[in-house]
Design a protein around this motif. Structure first.
Motif, PDB file in Angstrom:
ATOM      1  N   THR A  37       0.809  -1.207   0.000  1.00 38.66           N
ATOM      2  CA  THR A  37       0.000   0.000   0.000  1.00 38.66           C
ATOM      3  C   THR A  37       0.852   1.270   0.000  1.00 38.66           C
ATOM      4  OG1 THR A  37      -0.123   0.179   2.424  1.00 38.66           O
ATOM      5  CG2 THR A  37      -1.735  -1.245   1.342  1.00 38.66           C
ATOM      6  N   ARG A  38       2.136   1.123   0.106  1.00 37.30           N
ATOM      7  CA  ARG A  38       2.994   2.295   0.116  1.00 37.30           C
ATOM      8  C   ARG A  38       3.052   2.932  -1.271  1.00 37.30           C
ATOM      9  NH1 ARG A  38       7.907   1.775   4.253  1.00 37.30           N
ATOM     10  NH2 ARG A  38       7.007   0.324   5.758  1.00 37.30           N
ATOM     11  N   THR A  39       3.358   4.221  -1.284  1.00 35.41           N
ATOM     12  CA  THR A  39       3.578   4.915  -2.556  1.00 35.41           C
ATOM     13  C   THR A  39       4.948   5.578  -2.521  1.00 35.41           C
ATOM     14  OG1 THR A  39       2.494   6.938  -1.764  1.00 35.41           O
ATOM     15  CG2 THR A  39       1.124   5.330  -2.930  1.00 35.41           C
ATOM     16  N   TRP A  40       5.527   5.740  -3.695  1.00 34.17           N
ATOM     17  CA  TRP A  40       6.858   6.327  -3.845  1.00 34.17           C
ATOM     18  C   TRP A  40       6.707   7.779  -4.264  1.00 34.17           C
ATOM     19  CZ3 TRP A  40      11.714   5.637  -2.606  1.00 34.17           C
ATOM     20  CH2 TRP A  40      12.727   6.311  -3.303  1.00 34.17           C
ATOM     21  N   ARG A  41       7.364   8.668  -3.535  1.00 33.08           N
ATOM     22  CA  ARG A  41       7.267  10.088  -3.846  1.00 33.08           C
ATOM     23  C   ARG A  41       8.654  10.715  -3.789  1.00 33.08           C
ATOM     24  NH1 ARG A  41       3.304   8.810  -0.349  1.00 33.08           N
ATOM     25  NH2 ARG A  41       4.186   9.843   1.502  1.00 33.08           N
ATOM     26  N   MET A  42       8.912  11.647  -4.695  1.00 34.58           N
ATOM     27  CA  MET A  42      10.173  12.369  -4.732  1.00 34.58           C
ATOM     28  C   MET A  42       9.888  13.861  -4.637  1.00 34.58           C
ATOM     29  SD  MET A  42      12.664  10.595  -7.566  1.00 34.58           S
ATOM     30  CE  MET A  42      11.708  11.266  -8.937  1.00 34.58           C
ATOM     31  N   SER A  43      10.788  14.574  -3.991  1.00 37.84           N
ATOM     32  CA  SER A  43      10.726  16.030  -3.970  1.00 37.84           C
ATOM     33  C   SER A  43      12.090  16.567  -4.390  1.00 37.84           C
ATOM     34  CB  SER A  43      10.359  16.543  -2.575  1.00 37.84           C
ATOM     35  OG  SER A  43      11.385  16.211  -1.645  1.00 37.84           O
ATOM     36  N   GLY A  52      19.465   8.014 -12.911  1.00 39.88           N
ATOM     37  CA  GLY A  52      20.002   6.786 -12.336  1.00 39.88           C
ATOM     38  C   GLY A  52      20.160   6.867 -10.831  1.00 39.88           C
ATOM     39  N   PHE A  53      20.441   8.069 -10.308  1.00 38.13           N
ATOM     40  CA  PHE A  53      20.550   8.232  -8.860  1.00 38.13           C
ATOM     41  C   PHE A  53      19.195   7.998  -8.192  1.00 38.13           C
ATOM     42  CE2 PHE A  53      24.330  10.794 -10.061  1.00 38.13           C
ATOM     43  CZ  PHE A  53      25.272  10.161  -9.265  1.00 38.13           C
ATOM     44  N   ASP A  54      18.131   8.530  -8.795  1.00 33.37           N
ATOM     45  CA  ASP A  54      16.794   8.317  -8.251  1.00 33.37           C
ATOM     46  C   ASP A  54      16.436   6.831  -8.254  1.00 33.37           C
ATOM     47  OD1 ASP A  54      16.373  11.075  -7.897  1.00 33.37           O
ATOM     48  OD2 ASP A  54      15.587  11.291  -9.943  1.00 33.37           O
ATOM     49  N   THR A  55      16.753   6.154  -9.342  1.00 32.76           N
ATOM     50  CA  THR A  55      16.447   4.723  -9.445  1.00 32.76           C
ATOM     51  C   THR A  55      17.214   3.933  -8.393  1.00 32.76           C
ATOM     52  OG1 THR A  55      16.032   4.920 -11.822  1.00 32.76           O
ATOM     53  CG2 THR A  55      16.532   2.723 -10.968  1.00 32.76           C
ATOM     54  N   ALA A  56      18.471   4.273  -8.186  1.00 33.98           N
ATOM     55  CA  ALA A  56      19.271   3.563  -7.180  1.00 33.98           C
ATOM     56  C   ALA A  56      18.691   3.744  -5.787  1.00 33.98           C
ATOM     57  CB  ALA A  56      20.712   4.056  -7.220  1.00 33.98           C
ATOM     58  N   LEU A  71      19.056  12.434  -0.736  1.00 30.68           N
ATOM     59  CA  LEU A  71      20.321  12.379  -1.452  1.00 30.68           C
ATOM     60  C   LEU A  71      20.633  13.748  -2.023  1.00 30.68           C
ATOM     61  CD1 LEU A  71      22.691  10.741  -2.810  1.00 30.68           C
ATOM     62  CD2 LEU A  71      21.135  10.406  -4.763  1.00 30.68           C
ATOM     63  N   ALA A  72      21.859  14.182  -1.828  1.00 28.20           N
ATOM     64  CA  ALA A  72      22.350  15.393  -2.486  1.00 28.20           C
ATOM     65  C   ALA A  72      23.644  15.035  -3.195  1.00 28.20           C
ATOM     66  CB  ALA A  72      22.583  16.511  -1.479  1.00 28.20           C
ATOM     67  N   VAL A  73      23.783  15.480  -4.436  1.00 28.29           N
ATOM     68  CA  VAL A  73      24.988  15.218  -5.227  1.00 28.29           C
ATOM     69  C   VAL A  73      25.569  16.544  -5.676  1.00 28.29           C
ATOM     70  CG1 VAL A  73      25.959  14.067  -7.258  1.00 28.29           C
ATOM     71  CG2 VAL A  73      24.012  13.022  -6.043  1.00 28.29           C
ATOM     72  N   HIS A 407      27.974   4.740  -6.924  1.00 30.97           N
ATOM     73  CA  HIS A 407      29.221   4.775  -7.696  1.00 30.97           C
ATOM     74  C   HIS A 407      28.980   4.304  -9.129  1.00 30.97           C
ATOM     75  CE1 HIS A 407      32.321   5.956  -4.860  1.00 30.97           C
ATOM     76  NE2 HIS A 407      31.832   5.129  -3.943  1.00 30.97           N
ATOM     77  N   ASN A 408      28.162   3.272  -9.288  1.00 39.30           N
ATOM     78  CA  ASN A 408      27.870   2.758 -10.634  1.00 39.30           C
ATOM     79  C   ASN A 408      27.226   3.829 -11.500  1.00 39.30           C
ATOM     80  OD1 ASN A 408      28.901   0.245  -9.989  1.00 39.30           O
ATOM     81  ND2 ASN A 408      26.910  -0.644  -9.494  1.00 39.30           N
ATOM     82  N   VAL A 409      26.291   4.573 -10.921  1.00 45.67           N
ATOM     83  CA  VAL A 409      25.644   5.651 -11.670  1.00 45.67           C
ATOM     84  C   VAL A 409      26.665   6.726 -12.044  1.00 45.67           C
ATOM     85  CG1 VAL A 409      23.914   7.486 -11.590  1.00 45.67           C
ATOM     86  CG2 VAL A 409      23.397   5.237 -10.607  1.00 45.67           C
ATOM     87  N   ALA A 410      27.480   7.129 -11.082  1.00 39.73           N
ATOM     88  CA  ALA A 410      28.480   8.169 -11.356  1.00 39.73           C
ATOM     89  C   ALA A 410      29.474   7.713 -12.415  1.00 39.73           C
ATOM     90  CB  ALA A 410      29.207   8.542 -10.069  1.00 39.73           C
ATOM     91  N   ASN A 411      29.903   6.457 -12.328  1.00 40.05           N
ATOM     92  CA  ASN A 411      30.887   5.945 -13.286  1.00 40.05           C
ATOM     93  C   ASN A 411      30.331   5.854 -14.697  1.00 40.05           C
ATOM     94  OD1 ASN A 411      32.733   5.676 -11.213  1.00 40.05           O
ATOM     95  ND2 ASN A 411      32.311   3.498 -10.881  1.00 40.05           N
ATOM     96  N   SER A 412      29.026   5.656 -14.802  1.00 39.40           N
ATOM     97  CA  SER A 412      28.425   5.492 -16.140  1.00 39.40           C
ATOM     98  C   SER A 412      27.935   6.807 -16.735  1.00 39.40           C
ATOM     99  CB  SER A 412      27.259   4.498 -16.068  1.00 39.40           C
ATOM    100  OG  SER A 412      26.217   4.996 -15.238  1.00 39.40           O
ATOM    101  N   THR A 413      28.013   7.875 -15.968  1.00 42.51           N
ATOM    102  CA  THR A 413      27.563   9.179 -16.463  1.00 42.51           C
ATOM    103  C   THR A 413      28.694   9.859 -17.230  1.00 42.51           C
ATOM    104  OG1 THR A 413      26.039   9.422 -14.588  1.00 42.51           O
ATOM    105  CG2 THR A 413      26.621  11.424 -15.807  1.00 42.51           C
ATOM    106  N   THR A 414      28.426  10.166 -18.473  1.00 40.50           N
ATOM    107  CA  THR A 414      29.452  10.772 -19.327  1.00 40.50           C
ATOM    108  C   THR A 414      29.233  12.264 -19.536  1.00 40.50           C
ATOM    109  OG1 THR A 414      28.180  10.145 -21.292  1.00 40.50           O
ATOM    110  CG2 THR A 414      29.900   8.617 -20.546  1.00 40.50           C
TER     111      THR A 414
END
Length: 426
Positions: A37-43, A52-56, A71-73, A407-414
Motif C-alpha cells: 500500500t505504500r507509494t513512492w514520492r520524490m521532492s 540513475g541516482f533516483d532509481t538507485a 540524497l544530495a549530489v 558509484h555505478n551511476v556516477a561511473n556510467s555518467t558521461t
C-alpha cells in the motif's frame, strides 16, 4: 535489544506522532500486504541525465521498506541533485531535500573541523595531551592509566588513543553502568562519561593501534568547549557552519517529543531499555535507548543532505573555514593504521590515495539511522541519509552496499549537467 511486537499504527501511537501525520513503518511480520500500500514520492530537483541516482535510491529503499531518505549530489562545487524520497502509506509524510536527519558518525568530521579551526587559529596544538586540556580524573577508587599522558589531540582525531570497543565495551553506551559507578541519576551527562572512561585501562598503547573510538570524539568535543570558552555547538555553528550560510544544522534530541522542525521520524524493528529512567522502561530503539544529547560531537548532529554536501566544500578549499595546510593535515597518513587496501583514518574522514587524487568518505549508524558521505577524487560528492538501519528483510545497510549503486551511476555518467541548485537553498 528485543524485537518489537507492536503493529505499525500502535508503534505510531507509542511515539505520539499520530497527530502529526507521521506514521511508523511496517515492523515484524508486516511486510507483504501492508508494504504493497505504500507509494513512492520524490521532492526536489535534479539536472538532466541523473535519473540513475533516483532509481538507485528507490531500489535501496523499497527493498528494505525505508520510509524516509534523502540524497544530495555535488560536482566540482555545484549542487546538481537535491532530493527527498518517501516510501510510505502516509500521504502526510513528505521528505524534502532540506529535511533533517540524525547524521550519526558523519558528525565526527564536523568535530574534527572545529578542532582544526582552533589549531589553525593558534589556540590548540595537535601534540598536546588530553590530560593537559580537560579534567581526566577517574572515579573514586580507580586509578587512571599512566599512558593517558600519551593520548594527544592528534591521536584522538585518528582513533589512536588506545580505547578499543572490541575489547572493552564502548563507554559511550554504558549509561546505566556509569550511573551506578558514579552514584548519579539517569540520564547521565557528558562529564559523567568522561569521568567513567578516565578510569578504564587502555586496551592499547596510545599511537600503536587503530581502534575506532566514540569516546575519543567525546573528549574532542569537550576540548573544543574548554579551549574556545564556548559551548561546543555554539563554536561549531559560529566557526564552521555560519561561514557557509548553513543555518538548519543543530544538535539532535533523544526523544520524539524533542523532534526539531523538519526532522524525519526514525524507525527500527527493535526496542530497548530507556537510558532516561532507573526502571529501564522499554522504548522504541531510536527514541531513548541511547542518549543523543551526549553524542553531539561523536554522532549527534542533525543535518540535511543538501547542507552536508555544502559542509564538504570546506575540504575543496573553496571556503574561509580551513586553509590548505589545515585540510592537508586532516587527510595526512597517521603514524599507524594503514590497512591492506591502502586506506586509513585521517581527522574525521576515511582516506585513500588513488590515481588522480584522494577518495574520502565516512558512514554513520545508529538505531534508526544510516548515513553516508562520499568525496570522490573526480570532484563528485554525495550525502545519502536514511531514517532506518534494520528491517525484517535482513538486507545490509553497510557502506559498500549502499554506495555501490551510486558509484555505478556516477561511473556510467558521461555528460554532467551544468546547473547549480545551491541558490534554491541558501
Amino acid at each position: 535489544m528485543t524485537q518489537a511486537g507492536v503493529s505499525r499504527r500502535d508503534f505510531g501511537r507509542l511515539l505520539g506522532v499520530a497527530g502529526l501525520g507521521i506514521a511508523a513503518p511496517a515492523l515484524v511480520g508486516t511486510r507483504g500486504a501492508r508494504a504493497a500500500t505504500r507509494t513512492w514520492r520524490m521532492s526536489g530537483s535534479a539536472g538532466s541525465g541523473l535519473g540513475g541516482f533516483d532509481t538507485a535510491m528507490k531500489t535501496l529503499m523499497q527493498a528494505r521498506n525505508i520510509p524516509c531518505g534523502s540524497l544530495a549530489v555535488m560536482r566540482k562545487g555545484k549542487l546538481i541533485l537535491a532530493r527527498g524520497y518517501t516510501w510510505s502509506d502516509d500521504a502526510a509524510l513528505s521528505v524534502q531535500p532540506t529535511s533533517l536527519f540524525r547524521l550519526a558518525s558523519l558528525s565526527k568530521a564536523i568535530t574534527a573541523t572545529a578542532v582544526m579551526r582552533l589549531v589553525q587559529d593558534g589556540a590548540l596544538s595537535l601534540s598536546t595531551p588530553v590530560t593537559q586540556l580537560i579534567d581526566m580524573t577517574p572515579p573514586t577508587g580507580t586509578t587512571a592509566d599512566s599512558r593517558l599522558d600519551q593520548v594527544t589531540v592528534r591521536r584522538l582525531l585518528q582513533h589512536l588513543g588506545g580505547w578499543d570497543r572490541d575489547i572493552t565495551p564502548d563507554p559511550t553506551y554504558q549509561d546505566r553502568k556509569i550511573a551506578t559507578t558514579l552514584g548519579v541519576p539517569l540520564p547521565i551527562g557528558k562529564a559523567d562519561m568522561v569521568k567513567y572512561g578516565a578510569g578504564l585501562k587502555l586496551d592499547h598503547d596510545p599511537g600503536s593501534t587503530y581502534a575506532y573510538s566514540n569516546y575519543g570524539y567525546l573528549l574532542l568535543g569537550q576540548i573544543v568547549e574548554k579551549v574556545s570558552g564556548l559551548p561546543y555547538a555554539t563554536y561549531v555553528q559560529q566557526k564552521v557552519f555560519s561561514p557557509l550560510g548553513i543555518t538548519r544544522n543543530r544538535p539532535g534530541k533523544s526523544l520524539q517529543s524533542g523532534q526539531a522542525p523538519g526532522e524525519v521520524p526514525y524507525y527500527s524493528q527493535y526496542t530497548g531499555p530507556s537510558v532516561f529512567d532507573a526502571a529501564g522502561t522499554t522504548v522504541p530503539a531510536p527514541y531513548g535507548s541511547f542518549n543523543v544529547e551526549n553524542r553531539t560531537a561523536m554522532g549527534g548532529w542533525l543535518s540535511s543532505a543538501v547542507d552536508h554536501v555544502k559542509f564538504t566544500q570546506i575540504f575543496d578549499l573553496t571556503t574561509s573555514v580551513l586553509t590548505k595546510a589545515s585540510v592537508d593535515a586532516m587527510f595526512a597518513k597517521p603514524e599507524t593504521g594503514l590497512n591492506s587496501g591502502g586506506s586509513y583514518y585521517g581527522f574525521g574522514w576515511f582516506v585513500r590515495d588513488v590515481t588522480g587524487g584522494q577518495n574520502t568518505w565516512h558512514d554513520g549508524s545508529l538505531q534508526g539511522t544510516t548515513t553516508i558521505v562520499t568525496r570522490r577524487y573526480d570532484g563528485i560528492t554525495w550525502a545519502v541519509l536514511f531514517d532506518q538501519r534494520d528491517d525484517p528483510s535482513g538486507l545490509p545497510y553497510d557502506y559498500t552496499t549502499i554506495s555501490a549503486p551510486l558509484h555505478n551511476v556516477a561511473n556510467s555518467t558521461t555528460t554532467w549537467p551544468a546547473i547549480d541548485l545551491f541558490s534554491q537553498y541558501y
